[in-house]
Design a protein around this motif. Structure first.
Motif, mmCIF file in Angstrom:
data_model
loop_
_atom_site.group_PDB
_atom_site.id
_atom_site.type_symbol
_atom_site.label_atom_id
_atom_site.label_comp_id
_atom_site.label_asym_id
_atom_site.label_seq_id
_atom_site.Cartn_x
_atom_site.Cartn_y
_atom_site.Cartn_z
ATOM 1 N N ILE A 61 0.844 -1.201 0.000
ATOM 2 C CA ILE A 61 0.000 0.000 0.000
ATOM 3 C C ILE A 61 0.879 1.251 0.000
ATOM 4 O O ILE A 61 1.921 1.286 0.663
ATOM 5 C CB ILE A 61 -0.968 -0.015 1.210
ATOM 6 C CG1 ILE A 61 -2.033 1.069 1.087
ATOM 7 C CG2 ILE A 61 -0.215 0.068 2.518
ATOM 8 C CD1 ILE A 61 -3.177 0.917 2.098
ATOM 9 N N TRP A 62 0.464 2.261 -0.764
ATOM 10 C CA TRP A 62 1.174 3.523 -0.875
ATOM 11 C C TRP A 62 0.165 4.661 -0.808
ATOM 12 O O TRP A 62 -0.940 4.554 -1.330
ATOM 13 C CB TRP A 62 1.944 3.596 -2.205
ATOM 14 C CG TRP A 62 2.976 2.517 -2.303
ATOM 15 C CD1 TRP A 62 4.297 2.609 -1.973
ATOM 16 C CD2 TRP A 62 2.771 1.168 -2.746
ATOM 17 N NE1 TRP A 62 4.918 1.405 -2.176
ATOM 18 C CE2 TRP A 62 4.005 0.491 -2.647
ATOM 19 C CE3 TRP A 62 1.659 0.450 -3.188
ATOM 20 C CZ2 TRP A 62 4.161 -0.839 -2.991
ATOM 21 C CZ3 TRP A 62 1.810 -0.885 -3.529
ATOM 22 C CH2 TRP A 62 3.059 -1.514 -3.431
ATOM 23 N N GLY A 63 0.558 5.769 -0.192
ATOM 24 C CA GLY A 63 -0.327 6.912 -0.059
ATOM 25 C C GLY A 63 -0.026 7.982 -1.086
ATOM 26 O O GLY A 63 1.111 8.125 -1.551
ATOM 27 N N ILE A 64 -1.057 8.738 -1.420
ATOM 28 C CA ILE A 64 -0.915 9.917 -2.277
ATOM 29 C C ILE A 64 -1.023 11.132 -1.366
ATOM 30 O O ILE A 64 -2.052 11.337 -0.723
ATOM 31 C CB ILE A 64 -2.012 9.972 -3.360
ATOM 32 C CG1 ILE A 64 -1.947 8.745 -4.268
ATOM 33 C CG2 ILE A 64 -1.909 11.267 -4.161
ATOM 34 C CD1 ILE A 64 -3.141 8.600 -5.211
ATOM 35 N N TRP A 65 0.048 11.912 -1.294
ATOM 36 C CA TRP A 65 0.052 13.147 -0.506
ATOM 37 C C TRP A 65 0.006 14.324 -1.459
ATOM 38 O O TRP A 65 0.755 14.383 -2.427
ATOM 39 C CB TRP A 65 1.315 13.239 0.343
ATOM 40 C CG TRP A 65 1.231 12.539 1.655
ATOM 41 C CD1 TRP A 65 0.919 13.107 2.850
ATOM 42 C CD2 TRP A 65 1.477 11.154 1.931
ATOM 43 N NE1 TRP A 65 0.953 12.152 3.850
ATOM 44 C CE2 TRP A 65 1.290 10.948 3.316
ATOM 45 C CE3 TRP A 65 1.840 10.055 1.144
ATOM 46 C CZ2 TRP A 65 1.460 9.716 3.917
ATOM 47 C CZ3 TRP A 65 1.999 8.822 1.740
ATOM 48 C CH2 TRP A 65 1.805 8.666 3.119
ATOM 49 N N SER A 66 -0.894 15.260 -1.202
ATOM 50 C CA SER A 66 -0.996 16.486 -1.982
ATOM 51 C C SER A 66 -0.792 17.659 -1.037
ATOM 52 O O SER A 66 -1.511 17.785 -0.034
ATOM 53 C CB SER A 66 -2.375 16.573 -2.645
ATOM 54 O OG SER A 66 -2.496 17.765 -3.388
ATOM 55 N N ASP A 67 0.197 18.481 -1.335
ATOM 56 C CA ASP A 67 0.553 19.601 -0.455
ATOM 57 C C ASP A 67 0.711 19.142 0.995
ATOM 58 O O ASP A 67 0.271 19.811 1.926
ATOM 59 C CB ASP A 67 -0.475 20.728 -0.547
ATOM 60 C CG ASP A 67 -0.407 21.448 -1.886
ATOM 61 O OD1 ASP A 67 0.700 21.583 -2.439
ATOM 62 O OD2 ASP A 67 -1.472 21.860 -2.378
ATOM 63 N N GLY A 68 1.309 17.971 1.185
ATOM 64 C CA GLY A 68 1.591 17.463 2.523
ATOM 65 C C GLY A 68 0.450 16.749 3.227
ATOM 66 O O GLY A 68 0.620 16.291 4.355
ATOM 67 N N THR A 69 -0.719 16.628 2.582
ATOM 68 C CA THR A 69 -1.871 15.960 3.190
ATOM 69 C C THR A 69 -2.157 14.654 2.467
ATOM 70 O O THR A 69 -2.198 14.625 1.224
ATOM 71 C CB THR A 69 -3.120 16.869 3.114
ATOM 72 O OG1 THR A 69 -2.850 18.074 3.824
ATOM 73 C CG2 THR A 69 -4.343 16.187 3.709
ATOM 74 N N LEU A 70 -2.372 13.590 3.233
ATOM 75 C CA LEU A 70 -2.739 12.313 2.640
ATOM 76 C C LEU A 70 -4.160 12.431 2.086
ATOM 77 O O LEU A 70 -5.103 12.692 2.828
ATOM 78 C CB LEU A 70 -2.681 11.199 3.694
ATOM 79 C CG LEU A 70 -3.055 9.798 3.213
ATOM 80 C CD1 LEU A 70 -2.060 9.293 2.178
ATOM 81 C CD2 LEU A 70 -3.131 8.846 4.398
ATOM 82 N N VAL A 71 -4.313 12.244 0.757
ATOM 83 C CA VAL A 71 -5.614 12.412 0.116
ATOM 84 C C VAL A 71 -6.154 11.115 -0.490
ATOM 85 O O VAL A 71 -7.288 11.070 -0.959
ATOM 86 C CB VAL A 71 -5.573 13.519 -0.968
ATOM 87 C CG1 VAL A 71 -5.274 14.864 -0.342
ATOM 88 C CG2 VAL A 71 -4.594 13.179 -2.081
ATOM 89 N N GLY A 72 -5.349 10.053 -0.499
ATOM 90 C CA GLY A 72 -5.786 8.794 -1.083
ATOM 91 C C GLY A 72 -4.610 7.856 -1.206
ATOM 92 O O GLY A 72 -3.584 8.043 -0.546
ATOM 93 N N GLY A 73 -4.754 6.857 -2.047
ATOM 94 C CA GLY A 73 -3.658 5.927 -2.224
ATOM 95 C C GLY A 73 -3.959 4.842 -3.229
ATOM 96 O O GLY A 73 -5.037 4.788 -3.821
ATOM 97 N N VAL A 74 -2.959 4.009 -3.415
ATOM 98 C CA VAL A 74 -3.061 2.858 -4.301
ATOM 99 C C VAL A 74 -2.560 1.636 -3.536
ATOM 100 O O VAL A 74 -1.779 1.765 -2.593
ATOM 101 C CB VAL A 74 -2.273 3.041 -5.611
ATOM 102 C CG1 VAL A 74 -2.876 4.168 -6.440
ATOM 103 C CG2 VAL A 74 -0.801 3.294 -5.346
ATOM 104 N N LEU A 75 -3.010 0.478 -3.951
ATOM 105 C CA LEU A 75 -2.591 -0.730 -3.267
ATOM 106 C C LEU A 75 -2.544 -1.906 -4.215
ATOM 107 O O LEU A 75 -3.187 -1.906 -5.262
ATOM 108 C CB LEU A 75 -3.522 -1.034 -2.097
ATOM 109 C CG LEU A 75 -4.991 -1.253 -2.380
ATOM 110 C CD1 LEU A 75 -5.575 -2.177 -1.330
ATOM 111 C CD2 LEU A 75 -5.742 0.067 -2.326
ATOM 112 N N LEU A 76 -1.739 -2.869 -3.829
ATOM 113 C CA LEU A 76 -1.782 -4.180 -4.446
ATOM 114 C C LEU A 76 -2.566 -5.052 -3.484
ATOM 115 O O LEU A 76 -2.072 -5.416 -2.421
ATOM 116 C CB LEU A 76 -0.377 -4.728 -4.675
ATOM 117 C CG LEU A 76 0.399 -4.035 -5.790
ATOM 118 C CD1 LEU A 76 1.822 -4.564 -5.851
ATOM 119 C CD2 LEU A 76 -0.292 -4.192 -7.131
ATOM 120 N N VAL A 77 -3.798 -5.308 -3.840
ATOM 121 C CA VAL A 77 -4.675 -6.136 -3.023
ATOM 122 C C VAL A 77 -4.076 -7.534 -2.923
ATOM 123 O O VAL A 77 -4.143 -8.183 -1.887
ATOM 124 C CB VAL A 77 -6.090 -6.181 -3.632
ATOM 125 C CG1 VAL A 77 -7.010 -7.074 -2.829
ATOM 126 C CG2 VAL A 77 -6.657 -4.769 -3.748
#
Length: 197
Positions: free
Chosen positions: A68-84
């Motif tokens: 699992i990896w997070g998407i940070w935008s301007d320093g805030t975690l806003v979502g992510g992607v994962l290998l289920v």
């Protein structure tokens, strides 16, 4: 610590158990949009549950069968992607994603999943990336289409939910198809960075 740049103000980074507070805050902001489409086991409702979800993916990464990896935008975690799931023996993995409403419409998920597929195909040598989505989830289906995936089929009424049973669509992308798609598709960044945990 590493970060893969997705856009001028967004990056992809590992999402670890010690990010549980940030993850829970992100889930709270995304909960209304996620609940119809994502397993309740993922959408934690308290800090212990958030930590458990992230630990489950940390354990999967250690066993080489997910991540699992997070998407940070301007320093805030806003979502992510994962290998289920990830099965190096069969060369097959299943990818997934989530995003809070305020971050939608910027291509963040498409860029992040592209990086994930790059890693799965180029670094791990996987042959098939699957995308499983409930038939009514038009945003997720749009991501599959943008990534050049093909719909393999529909499992009719396979998922039980509070409003009845739902169809599950199976989309996929094979490594040669990804390479061809990538060669003709614009990239979010230069492609020189590597995805790690």
């Amino acid at each position: 610590m590493f970060a893969v740049r997705l856009t001028a103000d967004a990056e992809l980074r590992p999402l670890n158990p010690w990010h549980a507070e940030e993850f829970l805050a992100n889930l709270d902001r995304a909960r209304k949009n996620m609940t119809p489409w994502v397993s309740p086991a993922f959408v934690a409702t308290d800090l212990d549950g958030a930590r458990l979800v992230l630990q489950r993916y940390a354990d999967r990464w250690a066993r080489d069968d997910g991540g699992i990896w997070g998407i940070w935008s301007d320093g805030t975690l806003v979502g992510g992607v994962l290998l289920v799931s990830l099965n190096a023996g069969t060369g097959v993995c299943e990818a997934g994603c989530w995003l809070e409403p305020a971050a939608e419409g910027r291509g963040l998920v498409t860029h992040a999943v592209s990086r994930l597929i790059d890693w799965a195909v180029d670094e791990r040598g996987l042959h098939r990336v699957e995308w499983r989505v409930l038939s009514g989830n038009v945003r997720s289906i749009a991501v599959a289409r943008r990534l050049g995936m093909r719909r393999d089929g529909v499992l009719r009424e396979v998922v039980a939910g509070p409003d009845g049973r739902s169809d599950l669509e199976i989309w996929s992308l094979l490594a040669p198809e990804w390479r061809a798609h990538r060669a003709g598709a614009p990239r979010g960044t230069d492609g020189g960075e590597r995805l790690e945990q």
